[in-house]
Write a protein that holds these residues in place. Structure first.
Motif, PDB file in Angstrom:
ATOM      1  N   LEU A 269       0.839  -1.210   0.000  1.00  0.00           N
ATOM      2  CA  LEU A 269       0.000   0.000   0.000  1.00  0.00           C
ATOM      3  C   LEU A 269       0.869   1.253   0.000  1.00  0.00           C
ATOM      4  O   LEU A 269       0.475   2.300  -0.514  1.00  0.00           O
ATOM      5  N   SER A 270       2.055   1.126   0.562  1.00  0.00           N
ATOM      6  CA  SER A 270       2.969   2.278   0.606  1.00  0.00           C
ATOM      7  C   SER A 270       3.459   2.691  -0.786  1.00  0.00           C
ATOM      8  O   SER A 270       3.970   3.789  -0.965  1.00  0.00           O
ATOM      9  N   LEU A 271       3.302   1.781  -1.757  1.00  0.00           N
ATOM     10  CA  LEU A 271       3.726   2.122  -3.131  1.00  0.00           C
ATOM     11  C   LEU A 271       2.595   2.758  -3.905  1.00  0.00           C
ATOM     12  O   LEU A 271       2.785   3.299  -4.991  1.00  0.00           O
ATOM     13  N   ALA A 272       1.371   2.621  -3.359  1.00  0.00           N
ATOM     14  CA  ALA A 272       0.184   2.882  -4.176  1.00  0.00           C
ATOM     15  C   ALA A 272      -0.160   4.362  -4.283  1.00  0.00           C
ATOM     16  O   ALA A 272       0.099   5.159  -3.377  1.00  0.00           O
ATOM     17  N   ASP A 273      -0.778   4.709  -5.431  1.00  0.00           N
ATOM     18  CA  ASP A 273      -1.303   6.062  -5.640  1.00  0.00           C
ATOM     19  C   ASP A 273      -2.815   6.083  -5.520  1.00  0.00           C
ATOM     20  O   ASP A 273      -3.405   7.138  -5.277  1.00  0.00           O
ATOM     21  N   LEU A 274      -3.452   4.930  -5.720  1.00  0.00           N
ATOM     22  CA  LEU A 274      -4.914   4.885  -5.667  1.00  0.00           C
ATOM     23  C   LEU A 274      -5.384   3.475  -5.335  1.00  0.00           C
ATOM     24  O   LEU A 274      -4.803   2.499  -5.826  1.00  0.00           O
ATOM     25  N   PHE A 275      -6.447   3.398  -4.513  1.00  0.00           N
ATOM     26  CA  PHE A 275      -7.024   2.101  -4.156  1.00  0.00           C
ATOM     27  C   PHE A 275      -8.408   1.997  -4.786  1.00  0.00           C
ATOM     28  O   PHE A 275      -9.187   2.954  -4.735  1.00  0.00           O
ATOM     29  N   LEU A 276      -8.717   0.850  -5.371  1.00  0.00           N
ATOM     30  CA  LEU A 276     -10.025   0.664  -6.017  1.00  0.00           C
ATOM     31  C   LEU A 276     -10.862  -0.342  -5.237  1.00  0.00           C
ATOM     32  O   LEU A 276     -10.394  -1.435  -4.916  1.00  0.00           O
ATOM     33  N   MET A 277     -12.116   0.034  -4.931  1.00  0.00           N
ATOM     34  CA  MET A 277     -13.032  -0.866  -4.220  1.00  0.00           C
ATOM     35  C   MET A 277     -14.437  -0.724  -4.832  1.00  0.00           C
ATOM     36  O   MET A 277     -15.288  -0.010  -4.298  1.00  0.00           O
ATOM     37  N   PRO A 278     -14.693  -1.399  -5.945  1.00  0.00           N
ATOM     38  CA  PRO A 278     -15.997  -1.225  -6.613  1.00  0.00           C
ATOM     39  C   PRO A 278     -17.062  -2.228  -6.144  1.00  0.00           C
ATOM     40  O   PRO A 278     -17.996  -2.515  -6.895  1.00  0.00           O
ATOM     41  N   SER A 300     -14.362   4.201  -5.049  1.00  0.00           N
ATOM     42  CA  SER A 300     -15.159   3.049  -4.617  1.00  0.00           C
ATOM     43  C   SER A 300     -16.595   3.176  -5.097  1.00  0.00           C
ATOM     44  O   SER A 300     -17.013   4.225  -5.601  1.00  0.00           O
ATOM     45  N   SER A 301     -17.347   2.127  -4.866  1.00  0.00           N
ATOM     46  CA  SER A 301     -18.793   2.201  -5.048  1.00  0.00           C
ATOM     47  C   SER A 301     -19.375   2.905  -3.812  1.00  0.00           C
ATOM     48  O   SER A 301     -18.689   3.054  -2.791  1.00  0.00           O
ATOM     49  N   ASN A 302     -20.654   3.287  -3.942  1.00  0.00           N
ATOM     50  CA  ASN A 302     -21.244   4.058  -2.825  1.00  0.00           C
ATOM     51  C   ASN A 302     -22.202   3.208  -2.002  1.00  0.00           C
ATOM     52  O   ASN A 302     -23.192   3.697  -1.506  1.00  0.00           O
ATOM     53  N   VAL A 303     -21.879   1.918  -1.851  1.00  0.00           N
ATOM     54  CA  VAL A 303     -22.802   1.009  -1.153  1.00  0.00           C
ATOM     55  C   VAL A 303     -22.482   0.869   0.332  1.00  0.00           C
ATOM     56  O   VAL A 303     -21.364   1.134   0.775  1.00  0.00           O
ATOM     57  N   GLY A 304     -23.494   0.401   1.082  1.00  0.00           N
ATOM     58  CA  GLY A 304     -23.313  -0.005   2.477  1.00  0.00           C
ATOM     59  C   GLY A 304     -22.625   1.046   3.321  1.00  0.00           C
ATOM     60  O   GLY A 304     -22.992   2.218   3.322  1.00  0.00           O
TER      61      GLY A 304
END
Ligand code: GMT
Length: 383
Positions: A269-278, A300-304
């Protein structure tokens, strides 16, 4: 306190959270007894005040399904009695809340009352719990717990909407341990993965359908047409093979790396520029919080419960489930300018700090104390 923690020992969010909770409580002087069928994935060292009790089941030709629930109930009775536990905290309602109720009833016949706290994590309510095969038992055992917590407001509300719940449910959010999850310098890894300084997008999950990993790949396919970028996929599960096929079909094999299950997620995660959670459904989104703690914004998606964690326009962006077009546009919006990315990174970290273990753990301790203080010894309850 002496607390028994029951959880799934696998890589799922509920098991991770339960293990981190137990370890955090042990550091604060509580005696913690993990009770499950395998050492939990994150229980990797020797820890003071931490005990592990394995639930063993024997095969018998008569059983097509080994009766784990019965073995777990018997183990709970044993551990509560001989370790003199003050409380059982079970994570994930199925089957743990029902099994704990059974153990509680058995202990009552010996004049001993052990209060049970059940934490609802998500799919135990939204995906599996509302299945007819489980629903009556889930509702009953939630109502019979001495305390019930949910990991987000959204999950609390969904529980009331789904079942006939006759008791209160306390929201105690999931938490993050900043001693572990923080951005560290891993420039040498970064060079190996993105030698031309490409943007790095990351997704971690158990590769179940609910995570919509296909959307992750489709979003990336669009981003990668506009910005030089790489995608790291962390985790494993039933959808992995289909996803590998999709990458080949899209001719993105050189841009996407499947890393499988990883223990040191924080380093990646320390290398990352963006996290995707759809995801199609997500009661909280612990993986997104882990990313944010490492200063990674989230699309991300806007659920829950996700909107309670990822704040639209600040820590990242949210879009409707399946709207890969919008998610790709949002990703590009964050990634195209260094100043925008820096701002989102700072906001992500600030938001993650609201879920610091040092803030959330005392909430659990206060809740346990209240449950133990107010638990009613059910003398007049019929068997
Ligand atoms: O997400 C999964 O499939 C695993 C699942 C679990 O119970 O192990 O995760 C749930 O609990 C996590 C910890 O509380 C939450 O962060 C996840 O959002 C939740 N997953 C879903 O609701 C799909």
């Amino acid at each position: 306190m002496k607390i028994g923690i029951v959880c799934y020992p696998t890589y799922g969010g509920s098991g991770v959270l339960a293990t981190e909770l137990g370890l955090g409580l042990a550091q604060r002087g509580h005696e913690i007894h993990f009770i499950t069928y395998r050492p939990p994935a994150r229980l990797v060292h020797f820890y003071e005040n931490v005990y592990y009790h394995e639930v063993g089941t024997d095969d018998y030709p008569l059983f097509e399904y080994t009766p784990y629930d019965t073995a777990l109930a018997s183990k709970l009775v044993d551990v509560v009695k001989y370790e003199n536990l003050d409380l059982l905290h079970v994570h994930y309602a199925i089957p743990h809340a029902a099994v704990a109720y059974m153990a509680k009833k058995i202990l009552l016949t010996e004049g001993r009352y052990v209060p049970v706290v059940t934490t609802l994590h998500g799919t135990d309510i939204t995906l599996v719990g509302n299945n007819k095969a489980f629903a009556p038992v889930v509702a009953f055992s939630i109502n019979k717990s001495d305390g019930v917590t949910a990991v987000s407001d959204s999950l609390r509300q969904q529980t009331f909407d789904t079942f006939n719940i006759t008791r209160e449910i306390e929201v105690i959010y999931n938490f993050i341990d900043f001693k572990r999850f923080r951005r560290v310098n891993k420039d040498h890894f970064k060079k190996a993965i993105a030698p031309e300084g490409e943007r790095i997008l990351v997704h971690t999950s158990n590769f179940r359908k609910v995570k919509r990993v296909e959307d992750v790949i489709q979003i990336f396919a669009k981003v990668q047409k506009k910005l030089p970028s790489k995608l790291l996929l962390i985790g494993d599960g039933p959808e992995r093979r289909n996803m590998e096929t999709l990458c080949r079909k899209l001719k993105l094999c050189d841009e996407i790396r499947f890393l499988g299950k990883q223990d040191a997620v924080e380093e990646l995660l320390s290398l990352a520029d963006l996290f995707l959670m759809p995801s199609a459904s997500e009661s909280f989104g612990l993986a997104a919080l882990e990313a944010m703690a490492c200063e990674v914004p989230v699309v991300s998606s806007n659920v829950g419960g996700i909107p309670e964690v990822n704040i639209h326009g600040k820590t990242g962006y949210l879009a409707d489930v399946g709207d890969v077009e919008a998610m790709a546009d949002f990703a590009i919006e964050i990634l195209k300018k260094e100043e925008t990315l820096t701002e989102f990174r700072a906001n992500a970290l600030a938001q993650a700090k609201r879920f610091d273990l040092d803030i959330i753990l005392p909430q659990y301790e206060a809740y346990y104390e209240e449950v133990v203080r107010t638990a009613v010894y059910p003398v007049e309850e019929e068997d």
